[in-house]
Structures are given as C-alpha cells and as structure tokens.
Design an enzyme around this catalytic site. Structure first.
Site, PDB file in Angstrom:
ATOM      1  CE  LYS A  25      97.899  10.858  28.857  1.00  0.00           C
ATOM      2  NZ  LYS A  25      97.253  10.058  27.984  1.00  0.00           N
ATOM      3  CB  THR A  67      96.295   8.522  31.654  1.00  0.00           C
ATOM      4  OG1 THR A  67      95.927   7.953  30.472  1.00  0.00           O
ATOM      5  CG2 THR A  67      96.540   6.980  32.454  1.00  0.00           C
ATOM      6  CG  ASN A 120     137.357   7.568  36.442  1.00  0.00           C
ATOM      7  OD1 ASN A 120     137.761   8.464  35.665  1.00  0.00           O
ATOM      8  ND2 ASN A 120     137.931   7.055  37.146  1.00  0.00           N
ATOM      9  CG  HIS A 158     138.621   5.880  32.305  1.00  0.00           C
ATOM     10  ND1 HIS A 158     139.106   5.796  33.537  1.00  0.00           N
ATOM     11  CD2 HIS A 158     137.554   4.816  32.146  1.00  0.00           C
ATOM     12  CE1 HIS A 158     138.656   4.846  34.299  1.00  0.00           C
ATOM     13  NE2 HIS A 158     137.711   4.346  33.613  1.00  0.00           N
TER      14      HIS A 158
END
Length: 315
Positions: free
Chosen positions: A20, A65, A265, A267
C-alpha cells in the site's frame, strides 16, 4: 499461417512486489499542554513467495494491502513515531517476521516538518510563553526522506531530503570550460550559485548487533554540514561544491558511508539594462527555471561500495 506445432516459448515471472503506497499518518503526542507532531507519508512494498498469485490467482500467501495500511496506523499508536527511520524499522521487521511468505520489506517514508507558531507579545505576557504549544505552521524548507529495506537478516537504511533550495549570491565563478562553435555562454567571475538539493545518504548500520544511529540527531547534523559546506566553499563549479558537501558529511558523520546528490543549477542571468541607460553591476537577475544544468555524483567513504541508485527518482 503461424506454425502452431512449435512449442510456446517459456514465460517466467521476474521481480515483483506489492503493498500500500502513500499512507498519510499524522501522530500527535500530547505532553500535557505541549503537543508534538510527526507527519509522514508511508509506502510499504513486500516481496517473497508470490509466484502462485501471479500464475493462478491464489491469494493464499497474500497479506492484503489494506492490512498493511491498517498496520501503519496501528503502529503509530502502539510504537509511536520517534523518527521516520525508527518507525520504518518497526514496520519492516513486523512484516518479515510475522508473515512466512514475505522475505523482504521495503518501507519508504516522506516526512513533512512543522514548527510552532510564536505567540503574540500580549499572549506572552499573560502565559509567559514565547510560542503557542499546540499551534504549528508547516515548514517550507525541505521534505525529509528515508527508505528502510529488511530481508530478515540485513538492514539497509538510506535517508535524505529533497526540495531544499539554497543560494550563494557571490563567491562563485565559472570559466575555463571547453568552447566550440556552439558555445555562447560568457565566462563568469562573480555569479549567483543556486540549486535545489536532492540528496540521499546510506548508513553503515546493517544488523541488530550494531549500535543503532541516533536518527534525529544524525539528520540534523548531516543537514548542518551539508549547508555549511555549500556556504563556505568558494565555488569554481557546482561539481566542486557537490563534492565538498558530500565530503563534509562523510568526514564528520561516521555512521554514513555513501552520499549521492542531484543538484539542478538554478541559473540566474544578469539582465541587460543598457537599453534603458542603466548599468547592471551584478544586481538585477533573471531567474530561469528551465532548461537547467543537472549535476549528479556519489561521494563514498574510501573502501566502500556504491549502492544508492544513480537515478534518485527510483529511490
């Protein structure tokens, strides 16, 4: 016409797991008037002797589950949530030891942090408190992560964080790189360095005979060393900064053998203000969200093997 006399190629079952996913559990611990919050998103994945359910549909070895979901909530009450790691260890041990067909349990947890709301000055004078003991605001810095895997004998604990945005407004350069006919980027000798940190680190605690790390303290210390390395490194490349962040963790935290970072990165480009008769002296930037450079690497303790997946989206 197909040759129906030829026997069919054998088909076999490969790796499989079930469970689950994304069970949201919030645990309130009431210490008198002072309350404490743990807010987790828990995903359970179980594997073992599950061939027959795939081949014939027999559920004889299948723990529903829904039961795994219920276990998460029951364990929050029965064991409390000391840390995401400790909670995941309790769950993984339970599933492997209580269900004979289950051989391996993997618990993934995201933790969302909260901090107390400061009281107003008027309330402070009345109650003598600097903060309200039962009111919280969600922290916006990062999401804490952990993954616990247990096979009945060995543990693997990989913790980390994501969405931690950091910036250095100076002490960063980028020059001396390879140039070809498609290169237009100008060399930078004073730039903004910003990134959104996604990092994972693997503990060398692997069995119950070893002393277990102090999970909460470890996380805070790892984050501290990571941020200090980012701030204190005069950066000639984001790769250099990444290596310093990982090295600082390895050198200061003996419980950790491996660190992997994925650093986009973020920028920041200087805006051309000359058309307006203005000089931009490293003051006004355009923050570009894409495309972005993506810098990724693993930093290891000498003699250790890399086990954290290269693609962190799979962890």
């Amino acid at each position: 016409m197909a040759d129906i006399s030829r026997p069919a190629r054998p088909v076999i079952l490969g790796q499989n797991q079930y469970g689950k996913a994304e069970n949201r559990v919030v645990k309130i611990t009431r210490d008198g008037a002072t309350h404490h919050i743990k807010d987790l998103n828990v995903s359970v994945a179980l594997s073992g002797d599950m061939d027959e359910v795939h081949y014939s549909g027999s559920n004889a070895n299948v723990l529903p589950t829904d039961t795994t979901k219920n276990t998460v909530y029951a364990f929050a009450k029965e064991h409390g949530i000391e840390s995401a790691e400790q909670f995941g260890i309790h769950l993984a041990r339970h599933f492997v030891t209580s269900q004979e067909p289950i051989k391996t349990a993997r618990i993934r947890i995201e933790e969302y942090a909260w901090e107390r709301i400061e009281a107003s000055d008027a309330n402070s004078r009345v109650s003598g408190a600097d903060e309200v003991k039962h009111s919280f605001v969600r922290k916006g810095q990062e999401t804490r992560l952990t993954q616990i895997t247990y096979d009945g004998e060995r543990w693997e604990v990989v913790s980390g964080l994501k969405d931690l945005v950091v910036m250095n407004s100076t002490n960063s350069e980028f020059w001396g790189y390879v140039k070809d006919k498609y290169t237009t980027l100008k060399e930078a000798y004073d730039r903004i360095l910003a990134t959104e940190v996604s990092g994972r680190w693997r503990f060398n605690w692997t069995d119950d005979e070893q002393r277990m790390p102090h999970w909460e303290q470890s996380y805070e210390q790892v984050k501290k060393h990571m941020l200090q390395a980012f701030a204190e490194t005069y950066s000639l490349s984001l790769q250099q900064t990444l290596y310093q962040m990982g090295s600082r963790i390895i050198n200061h935290r003996s419980e950790i053998d491996e660190v992997r970072f994925s650093l986009p990165n973020k920028h920041h480009f200087l805006v051309d203000l000359e058309p307006f008769g203005l000089k931009n002296d490293n003051e006004v930037y355009f923050a570009a969200d894409r495309p972005y450079g993506l810098i990724e690497a693993t930093v290891l303790r000498d003699g250790c093997e890399a086990r954290i997946p290269v693609d962190l989206t799979n962890l």
